[in-house]
Design an enzyme around this catalytic site. Structure first.
Site, PDB file in Angstrom:
ATOM      1  N   ASP A  68      38.963  48.957  52.357  1.00  0.00           N
ATOM      2  CA  ASP A  68      37.543  49.047  52.645  1.00  0.00           C
ATOM      3  C   ASP A  68      37.168  48.907  54.128  1.00  0.00           C
ATOM      4  O   ASP A  68      37.818  47.941  54.750  1.00  0.00           O
ATOM      5  CB  ASP A  68      37.043  48.334  52.028  1.00  0.00           C
ATOM      6  CG  ASP A  68      37.015  48.173  50.350  1.00  0.00           C
ATOM      7  OD1 ASP A  68      38.098  48.849  49.753  1.00  0.00           O
ATOM      8  OD2 ASP A  68      36.524  47.723  49.778  1.00  0.00           O
ATOM      9  N   PHE A 121      38.001  39.070  51.322  1.00  0.00           N
ATOM     10  CA  PHE A 121      37.780  40.669  50.458  1.00  0.00           C
ATOM     11  C   PHE A 121      36.474  41.309  51.512  1.00  0.00           C
ATOM     12  O   PHE A 121      35.985  40.720  52.516  1.00  0.00           O
ATOM     13  CB  PHE A 121      37.172  40.339  49.101  1.00  0.00           C
ATOM     14  CG  PHE A 121      38.453  40.453  48.273  1.00  0.00           C
ATOM     15  CD1 PHE A 121      39.759  39.952  48.505  1.00  0.00           C
ATOM     16  CD2 PHE A 121      38.144  40.754  46.929  1.00  0.00           C
ATOM     17  CE1 PHE A 121      40.621  40.147  47.818  1.00  0.00           C
ATOM     18  CE2 PHE A 121      39.256  40.617  45.972  1.00  0.00           C
ATOM     19  CZ  PHE A 121      40.467  40.273  46.592  1.00  0.00           C
TER      20      PHE A 121
END
Ligand code: FRU
Length: 569
Positions: free
Chosen positions: A152, A208
């Site tokens: 991402d 993350f």
């Protein structure tokens, strides 16, 4: 015969150890069948670690002055290395000697004796690490990591003429692991420079996805225009953490009281912070299982739970991830919700909801059963927008892959790229409003000279589209991608079943089909070595697909339209 083999192995091993010693590492000391220590004796900057992807993961702990100062997971080569990754020793200073404490899995697949593993011979010290790798599928004008795995886009912001892109990075291999925020910058959204890995795993876990905000008001107290980053700390639990930067995002300091938001739920991640002028308040949607929690704050530090959106709305065939929330020009709000699996062609995709936001709660204006997708290809995921983009623009980047096969695509030293930048707004079709997606204006500025046939990295414009049009890109090997526009059926489709390499995953060879929401007058098609992105130039349709032709498509056939081809500078 057996004796001779053992003897030969022993001789080779000794050569290996001798080489290793010359290479800035002491001879390894073996502690068991799966455990060894390497003392680092070099003054050079890097230890280049050999990686063999089919191997299982070894844990490499860097010990300094009797403490573990870093712990990484690497598929150290047992046989032939596939590529190298750099362990940058400058992170640890040169003062104290370092040791690598290396533990292979106890039940390692590799047979044989730890003493004969090839990594003892191939690991080496070096002052340089060559990241200018040019594999044939490395994109020419899309952002891709200098090396290692990427997923991402994270923490994107614009400031003082520079677009900052952070990304889920594994600096120690081309498979998902060791999640860290890598950082790249660009002045034109097309050409990117890798700046390093400024947010590294810590005691709360790996790093993350998340977002950044330029703190114009000095709300957090780290200075006017400090960059405040929010990310998920992932270990046994997923919690939200915060860090700030006073050097325009080059380095970050994590706050001492992380994690700043916790809940009792397993999938709780990807905080996306925005400022809402209407309410003079900061908001943070965070995905939580199959809905989005929305938090509010006045000081960017203390967050209050406001509401949760999602129950019964849209697609719920997977976990909701990577939210974004933005106010559009007409006053409506869009809540972006990436979902995996559950996409229209399997695996990952970006859905969104259009509605209102009253400062506490998002209300979707469509019926619960309506699902809206931002892109109708198979390789468009984790889409989020830049904070602080000029002129109130909503500039988005996606990760151009799909969790169904992202780890299997045929690249080696790096894996994955981002989409081209796209500007988002709204358009209406009947009773519904949809997000329009157009290539950002920076892509026009990147247009070069006209070409007579397609190159590996180009833009194709097809105008004067008739009601039925077929566009085929092909190469001499008979590999081809066929795109079909059908005005009557109101569809556009792309067939990549014969596009080139495809056997790495059964989920790869597909035809993707998009609704066109009315007539398409012209298409813009971006080709870059391993990807094709097709757009209705007016923004009513976008489709992003990976392709792996064994040689670039150099032939274009267009029936039912007029084509022009441009190089991308
Ligand atoms: C989406 C995602 C995020 C998570 C990250 C981990 O692709 O699963 O939800 O933060 O990847 O790398």
């Amino acid at each position: 015969m057996k004796k001779i083999t053992i003897l030969l192995a022993a001789v080779l091993m000794n050569i290996g150890i001798a080489q290793a010693q010359n290479n800035g590492l002491a001879a390894p000391r073996f502690l068991s069948d799966n455990h060894a220590i390497e003392r680092v004796t070099t003054t050079q900057r890097y230890i280049l670690l050999p990686v063999e992807e089919k191997e299982e993961t070894a844990e490499v702990r860097v010990n300094q002055d009797n403490y573990c100062v870093k712990s990484i997971r690497v598929r150290l080569a047992i046989g032939k290395p596939d590529y190298y990754v750099p362990l940058d020793l400058s992170e640890f200073g040169q003062k104290k000697p370092l040791s690598l404490d290396i533990v292979f899995p106890a039940n390692r697949r590799s047979s044989g004796n730890i003493e004969t593993f090839s990594c003892w011979q191939t690991m080496k010290a070096s002052d340089t690490f060559d990241s200018k790798n040019r594999e044939k599928y490395r994109p020419a004008y899309h952002h891709s990591p200098a090396w290692g795995w990427m997923n991402d886009p994270n923490g994107m912001f614009y400031k003082d003429g520079v677009w900052n892109l952070y990304f889920q990075h594994n600096p120690y291999g081309s498979l998902w692991d060791n999640m860290t925020w890598g950082h790249s910058t660009s002045k034109d959204l097309v050409h990117w420079t890798f700046e390093g890995d400024p947010v590294q795993p810590d005691a709360w876990g790996t790093i993350f996805s998340g977002s950044s905000i330029v703190d114009h008001e000095n709300a957090a107290g780290y200075g006017k225009d400090a960059i405040i980053a929010y990310y998920t700390s992932a270990r046994e639990a997923q919690t939200q953490s915060m860090a700030y930067s006073t050097d325009n995002g080059k380095t970050f300091t994590k706050v001492a009281d992380n994690p700043i938001i916790t809940v009792k739920a397993p999938d709780f991640r990807d905080p996306h912070v925005i400022y809402a002028e209407d309410f003079k308040t900061y908001y943070m949607p965070v995905s939580c299982g199959q809905h989005m929690n929305i938090y509010s704050s006045k000081n960017l530090k203390d967050w209050k739970f406001e509401s949760s959106f999602g129950e019964g709305y849209g697609n719920h065939d997977g976990v909701w991830e990577c939210p974004d929330l933005m106010k559009m020009k007409n006053g409506k709000w869009v809540l972006v919700c990436n979902i995996n699996p559950g996409g229209p062609f399997g695996g990952s995709a970006t859905q969104y909801f259009v509605g209102t936001f009253d400062g506490h709660k998002f209300t979707c204006e469509s019926k619960p059963e309506v699902t809206k997708w931002m892109d109708y290809g198979k390789d468009h995921y984790a889409t989020v927008t830049f904070n602080n983009a000029p002129d109130g623009r909503h500039v988005a980047l996606a990760w151009m892959s799909n969790w169904q096969y992202a780890t299997q695509v045929p690249t080696q030293q790096f894996r994955s790229a981002n989409s081209i930048p796209r500007d988002l707004e709204l358009f209406r079709d009947g009773d519904e409003e949809y997000v329009s997606v157009v290539p950002s204006k920076e892509m026009l500025a990147a247009r070069g000279k006209k070409l007579s046939s397609p190159s590996a990295a180009c833009e194709i414009v097809v105008s004067n589209l008739r009601n039925e049009a077929t566009i085929t890109l092909s190469n001499a090997k008979g590999e081809q991608v066929t795109m079909v526009y059908n005005a009557k059926a109101k569809t556009f489709s792309m067939d990549r079943r014969k596009s080139g390499q495809k056997d790495f995953s059964e989920a790869f060879p597909v035809v993707t089909t998009a609704p066109t929401h009315g007539k398409i007058n012209s298409l813009r098609i971006f080709v870059d070595r391993c990807s094709i992105e097709a757009f209705d130039a007016d923004g009513k349709m976008a489709m992003t697909n990976l392709v792996f032709p064994s040689s670039p498509y150099n032939k274009l056939s267009v029936k039912g339209g007029k084509a022009m081809i441009f190089e991308i500078k």
